[in-house]
Scaffold this motif. Structure first.
Motif, PDB file in Angstrom:
ATOM      1  N   GLY A 137       0.827  -1.211   0.000  1.00 38.67           N
ATOM      2  CA  GLY A 137       0.000   0.000   0.000  1.00 38.67           C
ATOM      3  C   GLY A 137       0.852   1.247   0.000  1.00 38.67           C
ATOM      4  O   GLY A 137       1.995   1.246   0.469  1.00 38.67           O
ATOM      5  N   ARG A 138       0.279   2.298  -0.549  1.00 38.45           N
ATOM      6  CA  ARG A 138       0.929   3.616  -0.560  1.00 38.45           C
ATOM      7  C   ARG A 138      -0.094   4.625  -0.052  1.00 38.45           C
ATOM      8  O   ARG A 138      -1.142   4.819  -0.681  1.00 38.45           O
ATOM      9  CB  ARG A 138       1.348   4.002  -1.982  1.00 38.45           C
ATOM     10  N   VAL A 139       0.208   5.274   1.075  1.00 41.10           N
ATOM     11  CA  VAL A 139      -0.698   6.270   1.634  1.00 41.10           C
ATOM     12  C   VAL A 139       0.000   7.623   1.599  1.00 41.10           C
ATOM     13  O   VAL A 139       1.176   7.731   1.958  1.00 41.10           O
ATOM     14  CB  VAL A 139      -1.084   5.915   3.093  1.00 41.10           C
ATOM     15  N   LEU A 140      -0.737   8.620   1.148  1.00 46.51           N
ATOM     16  CA  LEU A 140      -0.185   9.981   1.085  1.00 46.51           C
ATOM     17  C   LEU A 140      -1.204  10.956   1.667  1.00 46.51           C
ATOM     18  O   LEU A 140      -2.321  11.071   1.158  1.00 46.51           O
ATOM     19  CB  LEU A 140       0.124  10.353  -0.380  1.00 46.51           C
ATOM     20  N   GLU A 220       3.064  20.495 -10.948  1.00 47.20           N
ATOM     21  CA  GLU A 220       4.279  20.249 -10.156  1.00 47.20           C
ATOM     22  C   GLU A 220       3.953  19.367  -8.948  1.00 47.20           C
ATOM     23  O   GLU A 220       4.723  18.474  -8.583  1.00 47.20           O
ATOM     24  CB  GLU A 220       4.896  21.586  -9.707  1.00 47.20           C
ATOM     25  N   VAL A 221       2.801  19.613  -8.334  1.00 49.34           N
ATOM     26  CA  VAL A 221       2.402  18.798  -7.173  1.00 49.34           C
ATOM     27  C   VAL A 221       2.072  17.372  -7.617  1.00 49.34           C
ATOM     28  O   VAL A 221       2.520  16.394  -7.003  1.00 49.34           O
ATOM     29  CB  VAL A 221       1.193  19.434  -6.447  1.00 49.34           C
ATOM     30  N   ALA A 222       1.317  17.258  -8.716  1.00 49.28           N
ATOM     31  CA  ALA A 222       0.899  15.917  -9.178  1.00 49.28           C
ATOM     32  C   ALA A 222       2.116  15.066  -9.527  1.00 49.28           C
ATOM     33  O   ALA A 222       2.134  13.858  -9.263  1.00 49.28           O
ATOM     34  CB  ALA A 222      -0.042  16.053 -10.379  1.00 49.28           C
ATOM     35  N   ALA A 223       3.147  15.684 -10.103  1.00 47.79           N
ATOM     36  CA  ALA A 223       4.347  14.927 -10.495  1.00 47.79           C
ATOM     37  C   ALA A 223       5.035  14.341  -9.264  1.00 47.79           C
ATOM     38  O   ALA A 223       5.460  13.181  -9.264  1.00 47.79           O
ATOM     39  CB  ALA A 223       5.308  15.830 -11.267  1.00 47.79           C
ATOM     40  N   LEU A 224       5.140  15.129  -8.201  1.00 45.65           N
ATOM     41  CA  LEU A 224       5.785  14.623  -6.979  1.00 45.65           C
ATOM     42  C   LEU A 224       4.915  13.531  -6.335  1.00 45.65           C
ATOM     43  O   LEU A 224       5.429  12.499  -5.892  1.00 45.65           O
ATOM     44  CB  LEU A 224       6.036  15.770  -5.989  1.00 45.65           C
ATOM     45  N   CYS A 225       3.606  13.755  -6.342  1.00 45.72           N
ATOM     46  CA  CYS A 225       2.698  12.752  -5.749  1.00 45.72           C
ATOM     47  C   CYS A 225       2.794  11.429  -6.495  1.00 45.72           C
ATOM     48  O   CYS A 225       2.779  10.359  -5.880  1.00 45.72           O
ATOM     49  CB  CYS A 225       1.253  13.248  -5.771  1.00 45.72           C
ATOM     50  N   GLU A 226       2.874  11.511  -7.812  1.00 47.02           N
ATOM     51  CA  GLU A 226       2.966  10.272  -8.616  1.00 47.02           C
ATOM     52  C   GLU A 226       4.166   9.443  -8.147  1.00 47.02           C
ATOM     53  O   GLU A 226       4.072   8.222  -8.012  1.00 47.02           O
ATOM     54  CB  GLU A 226       3.119  10.629 -10.096  1.00 47.02           C
ATOM     55  N   PHE A 227       5.277  10.118  -7.884  1.00 40.82           N
ATOM     56  CA  PHE A 227       6.457   9.381  -7.416  1.00 40.82           C
ATOM     57  C   PHE A 227       6.208   8.803  -6.017  1.00 40.82           C
ATOM     58  O   PHE A 227       6.487   7.624  -5.757  1.00 40.82           O
ATOM     59  CB  PHE A 227       7.700  10.281  -7.389  1.00 40.82           C
ATOM     60  N   ILE A 228       5.662   9.615  -5.109  1.00 42.36           N
ATOM     61  CA  ILE A 228       5.503   9.162  -3.714  1.00 42.36           C
ATOM     62  C   ILE A 228       4.625   7.906  -3.631  1.00 42.36           C
ATOM     63  O   ILE A 228       4.878   7.029  -2.810  1.00 42.36           O
ATOM     64  CB  ILE A 228       4.912  10.297  -2.833  1.00 42.36           C
ATOM     65  N   VAL A 229       3.605   7.826  -4.490  1.00 42.66           N
ATOM     66  CA  VAL A 229       2.703   6.659  -4.415  1.00 42.66           C
ATOM     67  C   VAL A 229       3.090   5.556  -5.394  1.00 42.66           C
ATOM     68  O   VAL A 229       2.347   4.589  -5.577  1.00 42.66           O
ATOM     69  CB  VAL A 229       1.216   7.049  -4.619  1.00 42.66           C
ATOM     70  N   SER A 230       4.255   5.687  -6.017  1.00 45.42           N
ATOM     71  CA  SER A 230       4.690   4.640  -6.950  1.00 45.42           C
ATOM     72  C   SER A 230       5.280   3.465  -6.180  1.00 45.42           C
ATOM     73  O   SER A 230       5.737   3.603  -5.039  1.00 45.42           O
ATOM     74  CB  SER A 230       5.734   5.190  -7.929  1.00 45.42           C
ATOM     75  N   ALA A 231       5.311   2.315  -6.834  1.00 44.99           N
ATOM     76  CA  ALA A 231       5.908   1.123  -6.221  1.00 44.99           C
ATOM     77  C   ALA A 231       7.394   1.354  -5.946  1.00 44.99           C
ATOM     78  O   ALA A 231       7.946   0.862  -4.957  1.00 44.99           O
ATOM     79  CB  ALA A 231       5.707  -0.078  -7.138  1.00 44.99           C
ATOM     80  N   GLU A 232       8.034   2.140  -6.817  1.00 46.03           N
ATOM     81  CA  GLU A 232       9.479   2.385  -6.677  1.00 46.03           C
ATOM     82  C   GLU A 232       9.818   3.149  -5.405  1.00 46.03           C
ATOM     83  O   GLU A 232      10.944   3.048  -4.893  1.00 46.03           O
ATOM     84  CB  GLU A 232      10.013   3.181  -7.880  1.00 46.03           C
ATOM     85  N   ALA A 233       8.886   3.939  -4.892  1.00 41.23           N
ATOM     86  CA  ALA A 233       9.162   4.735  -3.683  1.00 41.23           C
ATOM     87  C   ALA A 233       8.971   3.839  -2.460  1.00 41.23           C
ATOM     88  O   ALA A 233       8.030   3.994  -1.687  1.00 41.23           O
ATOM     89  CB  ALA A 233       8.238   5.937  -3.627  1.00 41.23           C
ATOM     90  N   SER A 234       9.880   2.896  -2.297  1.00 41.95           N
ATOM     91  CA  SER A 234       9.664   1.839  -1.308  1.00 41.95           C
ATOM     92  C   SER A 234      10.531   1.955  -0.053  1.00 41.95           C
ATOM     93  O   SER A 234      10.398   1.152   0.869  1.00 41.95           O
ATOM     94  CB  SER A 234       9.908   0.479  -1.980  1.00 41.95           C
TER      95      SER A 234
END
Ligand SMILES: NC(=O)c1ccc[n+]([C@@H]2O[C@H](COP(=O)([O-])OP(=O)(O)OC[C@H]3O[C@@H](n4cnc5c(N)ncnc54)[C@H](O)[C@@H]3O)[C@@H](O)[C@H]2O)c1
Length: 250
Positions: A137-140, A220-234
């Protein structure tokens, strides 16, 4: 790193997703193949958002402060899509601003806390069992620079966002090692309707403090959020990401 539980077309719940930053994030995640569920109390905006995003977008008219309604909507998403991979808590309100603490109305203060703080907890508690079961899971949570620094004239809002940062730190530690990450993001001023509705002097107070001397953009915000909730941001959890044009350097 365990990659076995990472989904190819993740299911994302985005609160406050009918408009503003939440909708921009939804657009971006859909472009990347995610299936999104938008929770918002603005029904008209929800219908418009669903038309723009297309199938299989799920929408639910929900006040995030209403714990029972949140629980029902989360179970409906799980039933429709079979899993829940991402929770982005974007719904938020400022309450009355440009006033000093002794002028704050307690009912207004409580409403801001119920939406901004209890809202994050309500969705988290409904979603976490699903994420724990699938060990992924990814929670932001959406915090704000005002939660780190305190914006004069915004007692309720700043207090609520500081609470969101505290909640994120606790949850990051509690769920580390379970496959769930829990992070927050702390934007400075980003040009959305929420900002357009604020008194100009309150907006100037905030942009004057930004070294880049401008509002951030929704993209700019959406781009950072996409990374934070990605599988790679583990390997990041319990952290509050900065997006403030250089205002916060800590
Ligand atoms: N815009 C900024 O400059 C800025 C800066 C820092 C933090 N934030 C945070 O980012 C988040 C999104 O802000 P935004 O600027 O996109 O706001 P916005 O007002 O443009 O959009 C917020 C969305 O949340 C929905 N919403 C509000 N209360 C709700 C509730 N109780 N239940 C369900 N839906 C609800 C609204 O209908 C709207 O669609 C908020 O949490 C806000 O505090 C924004």
């Amino acid at each position: 790193m365990n990659t076995t539980n990472q989904p190819t077309n993740p299911v994302a719940i985005i609160t406050g997703g009918a408009d503003g930053l939440g909708f921009s994030i939804a657009e971006r995640l859909v472009r990347k193949g995610a299936r999104v569920a938008l929770f918002d109390f603005n029904e008209e905006a929800l219908q418009k958002a669903q038309r723009q995003l297309g199938e299989p977008t799920f929408v639910a008219k929900v006040d995030v402060a209403d714990r029972v309604a949140v629980g029902v909507a989360v179970e409906a998403v799980a039933e429709a899509f079979g899993r829940i991979d991402i929770l982005i808590n974007c719904a938020g309100v400022t309450g009355r601003t440009n006033i000093k603490s002794h002028e704050v109305d307690l009912e207004d203060f409580n409403r801001v806390m119920r939406v901004n703080v209890n809202g994050c907890l309500n969705t988290f508690q409904a979603v976490a069992p699903h994420m724990l079961r699938q060990a992924y899971g990814r929670v932001l949570h959406f915090a704000s620079i005002s939660g780190k620094e305190g914006n004069a004239g915004m007692l309720a809002y700043s207090t609520s966002k500081a609470a969101v940062i505290g909640m994120t730190k606790v949850q990051g530690k509690e769920y580390a090692g379970t496959g769930l990450t829990v992070n927050a993001i702390a934007p400075a001023v980003i040009f959305t309707d929420m900002v357009a509705k604020l008194p100009p002097e309150q907006v100037k107070y905030m942009t004057d403090k930004i070294p880049m001397s401008r509002c951030g953009t929704k993209d700019e915000v959406a781009a950072l959020c996409e990374f934070i909730v990605s599988a790679e941001a583990s390997f990041t959890t319990g952290f509050t990401f900065d997006i403030s044009g250089g205002r916060a350097t800590y």
